[in-house]
Design an enzyme around this catalytic site. Structure first.
Site, PDB file in Angstrom:
ATOM      1  N   ASP A 103       1.331   3.695  -1.579  1.00 41.66           N
ATOM      2  CA  ASP A 103       0.198   2.919  -0.793  1.00 41.66           C
ATOM      3  C   ASP A 103      -0.025   1.784  -1.745  1.00 41.66           C
ATOM      4  O   ASP A 103      -0.628   1.539  -2.755  1.00 41.66           O
ATOM      5  CB  ASP A 103      -0.982   3.737  -0.837  1.00 41.66           C
ATOM      6  CG  ASP A 103      -2.193   3.095   0.088  1.00 41.66           C
ATOM      7  OD1 ASP A 103      -2.312   2.094  -0.088  1.00 41.66           O
ATOM      8  OD2 ASP A 103      -2.565   3.758   1.144  1.00 41.66           O
ATOM      9  N   HIS A 104       0.434   0.585  -1.215  1.00 39.61           N
ATOM     10  CA  HIS A 104       0.479  -0.673  -1.948  1.00 39.61           C
ATOM     11  C   HIS A 104      -0.992  -1.138  -2.229  1.00 39.61           C
ATOM     12  O   HIS A 104      -1.290  -1.582  -3.184  1.00 39.61           O
ATOM     13  CB  HIS A 104       1.452  -1.706  -1.281  1.00 39.61           C
ATOM     14  CG  HIS A 104       0.623  -2.513  -0.331  1.00 39.61           C
ATOM     15  ND1 HIS A 104       0.678  -1.941   0.846  1.00 39.61           N
ATOM     16  CD2 HIS A 104      -0.001  -3.624  -0.381  1.00 39.61           C
ATOM     17  CE1 HIS A 104       0.044  -2.745   1.909  1.00 39.61           C
ATOM     18  NE2 HIS A 104      -0.191  -3.915   0.974  1.00 39.61           N
ATOM     19  N   LYS A 141      -2.960  -2.318  -5.896  1.00 33.67           N
ATOM     20  CA  LYS A 141      -3.645  -3.588  -6.269  1.00 33.67           C
ATOM     21  C   LYS A 141      -4.460  -3.538  -7.553  1.00 33.67           C
ATOM     22  O   LYS A 141      -5.329  -2.658  -7.606  1.00 33.67           O
ATOM     23  CB  LYS A 141      -4.253  -4.163  -5.098  1.00 33.67           C
ATOM     24  CG  LYS A 141      -3.468  -4.502  -3.830  1.00 33.67           C
ATOM     25  CD  LYS A 141      -4.316  -4.856  -2.674  1.00 33.67           C
ATOM     26  CE  LYS A 141      -3.442  -4.889  -1.500  1.00 33.67           C
ATOM     27  NZ  LYS A 141      -2.778  -6.035  -1.313  1.00 33.67           N
ATOM     28  N   HIS A 183      -4.480   3.044   3.832  1.00 34.17           N
ATOM     29  CA  HIS A 183      -5.175   2.130   3.025  1.00 34.17           C
ATOM     30  C   HIS A 183      -6.876   2.489   3.088  1.00 34.17           C
ATOM     31  O   HIS A 183      -7.515   2.260   1.947  1.00 34.17           O
ATOM     32  CB  HIS A 183      -4.984   0.622   3.273  1.00 34.17           C
ATOM     33  CG  HIS A 183      -3.426   0.475   3.461  1.00 34.17           C
ATOM     34  ND1 HIS A 183      -2.398   0.715   2.569  1.00 34.17           N
ATOM     35  CD2 HIS A 183      -2.924  -0.328   4.150  1.00 34.17           C
ATOM     36  CE1 HIS A 183      -1.252   0.472   2.803  1.00 34.17           C
ATOM     37  NE2 HIS A 183      -1.536  -0.264   4.006  1.00 34.17           N
TER      38      HIS A 183
END
Ligand code: BG6
Length: 509
Positions: free
Chosen positions: A194-195, A199, A257
């Protein structure tokens, strides 16, 4: 009593570990994701000394391409990112390419033989990461052929499978995918990206909450009135209509997200900053989500789709006029959702989640709205209304934390004004953050699963969302329920009725 320290967190930080020697095998190496994200991230990791001492990359895809062609294509991709190319030649000798037919075990066995040979050439002992940068419909196929070709077993070195979202399109398909992967790989080998979790500012949520003593006592229903989480984009559907038409904003942004952001804000402190303990706490939040009241669906949910408009002075087409989108499409590109977490800490506190494409600006922001003062002694002079305190965690594009509070307006008159206490990551210029994909790939090499999805979390989030999707997609007045908004606006007016912190009510500062 703890000693006063003048050391910065960098002095106190544990030096980053260097991963064990390994190969990174990218399936879908001729595709978009590889050029746009993966290769530039791997190059930067290499250039900053964060890759293993001995490592190589093997691209694998259906296209027939020579090694030289692959290297040239990747060079272009890295250059396009404006990277400093000083380390390129050193990096390029570690780049290889092998054509594969995804559903043929024979072809995967040829890949296995090539990897054995490359291991020898580069002095790598058999550790491998398989990154699936391929269309989701192929995940099961590739996971199965990898297992058949003996590439999943960990007899000689570790084997890790990195999977991009979407992990299914509902609970049943995510389970099916997981079972297919599970025939060859164990959970400790699976890294579901899950980018957002990778972050820098998202990771900071945990540091902010649990490395400071002053916020946590307030972090509950006693002091917090509501929480809002916004992920606004200016981009439209781009070239991904085929996928997005089926997904819509709820599958594309909410199941993953938005849920992770919610979990990071709401989770209990884990006993240790360690992958499974942190993931356990996030999972508990998913388990505590109040089932969505589908009988009163639209009291808690606003869905909308963008019409033509203008963004940054440029005309933007309607969603329905985007290439590949059906002219009568009912796919939502915007949603606001009111969600509750049924546990001791959060009982009764609404979490407003909003995400949309083609909005006024790119902005990912979490706002903690604190409660009003219990009694205003200024009411005779100032009236009843005193602006409540807000803590704003800006995730992107600005990376900032701001605390808004009341102070006296200078001057003879008794008046208040809202002032802002502010921290910006950008001010820490000397410490460059790492891009999300760099972090994700570095962690996969290190075997650290903290920032990746665990299957139980994936399933709980689908279990939460499935009834919502079913109710929206099967309701007779679906078309009437889909609001419209102008591209370049903050979304439909109705979202502001549901969510008090909407930018129409609380202008973005
Ligand atoms: C992806 C979604 O997961 O996240 C995209 O599929 C979306 O539709 C993107 O645009 C947003 O990511 P970021 O990092 O630009 O906020």
């Amino acid at each position: 009593m703890p000693q006063q320290s003048t050391k910065s967190h960098l002095d106190l930080a544990v030096a980053p570990k260097r991963p064990e020697d390994c190969a990174v095998v990218i399936f879908g190496a001729s595709g978009d994701l590889t050029g746009r994200k993966l290769l530039p991230a791997l190059y930067r990791l290499f250039a900053t000394g964060a890759t293993p001492e001995r490592f190589y990359i093997c691209g694998a895809a259906r296209s027939g391409m020579s090694q030289e062609e692959f290297r040239a294509k990747m060079r272009q991709a890295v250059e396009n990112k404006g990277s400093d190319m000083t380390a390129w030649d050193d990096f390029a000798v570690r780049l290889h390419y092998q054509p594969v037919v995804y559903d043929q075990a024979e072809s995967c066995r040829a890949l296995a033989a090539r990897l054995d040979q490359l291991d020898q050439e580069h002095g790598v002992g058999g550790n491998r990461i398989f990154e699936l940068a391929i269309p989701p419909a192929l995940y099961q196929t590739v996971a199965a052929t990898l297992a058949q070709a003996g590439l999943a077993g960990e007899e000689r070195g570790w084997r890790r499978l990195v999977v991009e979202k979407p992990f299914g399109r509902d609970l049943a398909s995510s389970r099916e995918l997981n079972q297919a992967i599970g025939r060859g790989f164990n959970e400790h080998q699976v890294f579901r990206i899950d980018h957002y979790l990778a972050k820098e500012t998202v990771q900071n949520i945990m540091m902010f909450r649990f490395a400071n003593a002053i916020f946590e006592p307030l972090w509950n229903r006693g002091y917090i009135e509501q929480v809002s989480i916004l992920a606004a984009e200016t981009l439209g559907v781009e070239h991904r209509a085929g996928y997005y038409e089926q997904a819509g904003v709820l599958r594309d942004m909410f199941q993953n997200h938005m849920m992770q952001l919610l979990a990071l804000v709401a989770a209990e402190p884990p006993s240790l900053f360690e992958a499974d303990r942190v993931r356990d706490e996030r999972t508990k939040i998913f388990r505590s989500l109040r089932p969505f009241p589908t009988e009163d669906l639209y009291d808690y949910l606003v869905l909308a789709q963008y019409e033509a408009g203008e963004i940054d002075g440029q005309p933007a087409p309607a969603y329905r006029a985007e290439p590949g989108v059906a002219p009568s499409s009912l796919a939502p590109t915007f949603a606001t959702m009111k969600v509750f977490v049924d546990n001791w800490r959060w009982q009764g506190v609404p979490f407003y989640l909003t995400s949309g494409k083609r909005l006024t600006e790119k902005l990912t922001r979490i706002v903690i709205h604190f409660r009003e003062v219990p009694h205003s002694l200024f009411r005779r002079v100032l009236g009843e209304d005193i602006q409540t305190n807000r803590l704003v965690l800006d995730i992107q594009p600005k990376e900032e934390i701001s605390l808004y509070f009341q102070a006296k307006q200078p001057g003879a008159q008794v008046a208040l004004r809202t002032v802002r206490l502010h921290f910006s990551y950008q001010d820490q210029a000397a410490q460059q953050g790492v891009e999300a994909y760099e972090k994700a790939l570095a962690d996969a090499m290190l075997g650290d699963q903290m920032l990746f999805w665990r299957q139980d979390g994936v399933e709980l989030c689908w279990a939460f969302l499935d009834p919502v999707l079913e109710a929206c997609e099967s309701c007779g007045d679906r078309a009437d329920r889909l609001h419209r908004y102008r591209a370049g606006s903050w979304g439909p007016r109705d979202a502001a009725k549901l969510w008090p912190g909407h930018p129409y009510n609380y202008p973005v500062g």
